[in-house]
Write an enzyme that holds these catalytic residues in place. Structure first.
Site, PDB file in Angstrom:
ATOM      1  N   GLN A  28       5.432   0.053 -14.177  1.00  0.00           N
ATOM      2  CA  GLN A  28       5.483   1.004 -13.080  1.00  0.00           C
ATOM      3  C   GLN A  28       6.888   1.561 -12.978  1.00  0.00           C
ATOM      4  O   GLN A  28       7.854   0.796 -12.950  1.00  0.00           O
ATOM      5  CB  GLN A  28       5.083   0.325 -11.760  1.00  0.00           C
ATOM      6  CG  GLN A  28       3.659  -0.103 -11.736  1.00  0.00           C
ATOM      7  CD  GLN A  28       3.220  -0.777 -10.464  1.00  0.00           C
ATOM      8  OE1 GLN A  28       2.090  -1.210 -10.401  1.00  0.00           O
ATOM      9  NE2 GLN A  28       4.063  -0.890  -9.445  1.00  0.00           N
ATOM     10  N   GLY A  29       6.981   2.869 -12.921  1.00  0.00           N
ATOM     11  CA  GLY A  29       8.258   3.540 -12.728  1.00  0.00           C
ATOM     12  C   GLY A  29       8.232   4.289 -11.412  1.00  0.00           C
ATOM     13  O   GLY A  29       7.273   5.008 -11.114  1.00  0.00           O
ATOM     14  N   TYR A  30       9.267   4.103 -10.617  1.00  0.00           N
ATOM     15  CA  TYR A  30       9.353   4.746  -9.306  1.00  0.00           C
ATOM     16  C   TYR A  30      10.272   5.951  -9.408  1.00  0.00           C
ATOM     17  O   TYR A  30      11.461   5.824  -9.684  1.00  0.00           O
ATOM     18  CB  TYR A  30       9.811   3.740  -8.248  1.00  0.00           C
ATOM     19  CG  TYR A  30       8.698   2.771  -7.975  1.00  0.00           C
ATOM     20  CD1 TYR A  30       7.769   3.036  -6.988  1.00  0.00           C
ATOM     21  CD2 TYR A  30       8.519   1.658  -8.784  1.00  0.00           C
ATOM     22  CE1 TYR A  30       6.689   2.181  -6.787  1.00  0.00           C
ATOM     23  CE2 TYR A  30       7.444   0.810  -8.589  1.00  0.00           C
ATOM     24  CZ  TYR A  30       6.540   1.085  -7.590  1.00  0.00           C
ATOM     25  OH  TYR A  30       5.464   0.250  -7.400  1.00  0.00           O
ATOM     26  N   LEU A  31       9.689   7.120  -9.203  1.00  0.00           N
ATOM     27  CA  LEU A  31      10.426   8.377  -9.301  1.00  0.00           C
ATOM     28  C   LEU A  31      11.087   8.711  -7.975  1.00  0.00           C
ATOM     29  O   LEU A  31      12.115   9.391  -7.951  1.00  0.00           O
ATOM     30  CB  LEU A  31       9.480   9.493  -9.739  1.00  0.00           C
ATOM     31  CG  LEU A  31       8.768   9.172 -11.058  1.00  0.00           C
ATOM     32  CD1 LEU A  31       7.594  10.098 -11.272  1.00  0.00           C
ATOM     33  CD2 LEU A  31       9.745   9.232 -12.205  1.00  0.00           C
ATOM     34  N   HIS A  84      13.941   3.458 -11.208  1.00  0.00           N
ATOM     35  CA  HIS A  84      13.595   2.079 -10.848  1.00  0.00           C
ATOM     36  C   HIS A  84      12.260   1.730 -11.500  1.00  0.00           C
ATOM     37  O   HIS A  84      11.305   2.498 -11.418  1.00  0.00           O
ATOM     38  CB  HIS A  84      13.511   1.909  -9.331  1.00  0.00           C
ATOM     39  CG  HIS A  84      14.759   2.333  -8.644  1.00  0.00           C
ATOM     40  ND1 HIS A  84      15.928   1.611  -8.710  1.00  0.00           N
ATOM     41  CD2 HIS A  84      15.037   3.433  -7.911  1.00  0.00           C
ATOM     42  CE1 HIS A  84      16.866   2.234  -8.034  1.00  0.00           C
ATOM     43  NE2 HIS A  84      16.355   3.344  -7.535  1.00  0.00           N
TER      44      HIS A  84
END
Length: 168
Positions: A28-31, A84
């Site tokens: 999971q990548g938090y933009l 993140h």
């Protein structure tokens, strides 16, 4: 508007394993994320399926949730851009009372294990398995977005010790 009504629990022990389906590795990548609970996340499964999720606060434990499929190449590009990130292995759990999943976190968030149950409404009755050690619903530190920004490996030693990670 689509709503997610979810409760979250810290997990103790391995009693959950008898209810677990196949492991599903996730990245999971938090933009974008805010302390108010707004998040923009991309999620990529090992099988190449990917999607973009936007979440926003609603009433109580409910959150607005919008999901859109992404081509895997776009998801990989967003993963590279995400400031993140986190990785975990998810298991669907065969339990009554809602849609249960369990996440075993990797990297800087290991050895954290969290269970989540999606409910039809906030007042739905729920029988908790004995391995659900502590409810953390509503505690922002335990959201995936917060864990991506501030993984448990960076938490104070006293806090880590309280949960049995790096005990003194």
């Amino acid at each position: 508007m689509p709503l997610e009504i979810e409760r979250r629990f810290l997990v103790s022990g391995s009693g959950w394993r008898v209810h677990a389906g196949e492991p599903q590795p996730l990245r999971q990548g938090y933009l974008a994320s805010s302390e108010q609970g707004f998040t923009v996340r991309m999620r990529l499964r090992a099988d190449g399926r990917a999607w973009l999720t936007l979440k926003a606060p609603a009433d109580g434990i409910a959150r607005h949730e919008f999901e859109y499929d992404l081509p895997s190449a776009d998801a990989e590009a967003l993963w590279a851009l995400a400031p993140h990130r986190l990785a975990k292995t998810r298991y669907a759990l065969a339990l009554p009372g809602g849609d249960w999943v369990l996440d075993c976190f990797e990297g800087e968030n290991a050895p954290l294990v969290l269970a989540e149950v999606e409910l039809p409404d906030a007042a739905a009755p729920l029988v908790l398995p004995d391995w659900c050690a502590e409810e953390v619903t509503g505690d922002g530190r335990w959201s995936n977005a917060a864990l991506a920004c501030n993984p448990i490996s960076r938490w104070a030693p006293a806090t880590r010790s309280r949960y049995g990670w790096d005990p003194a």
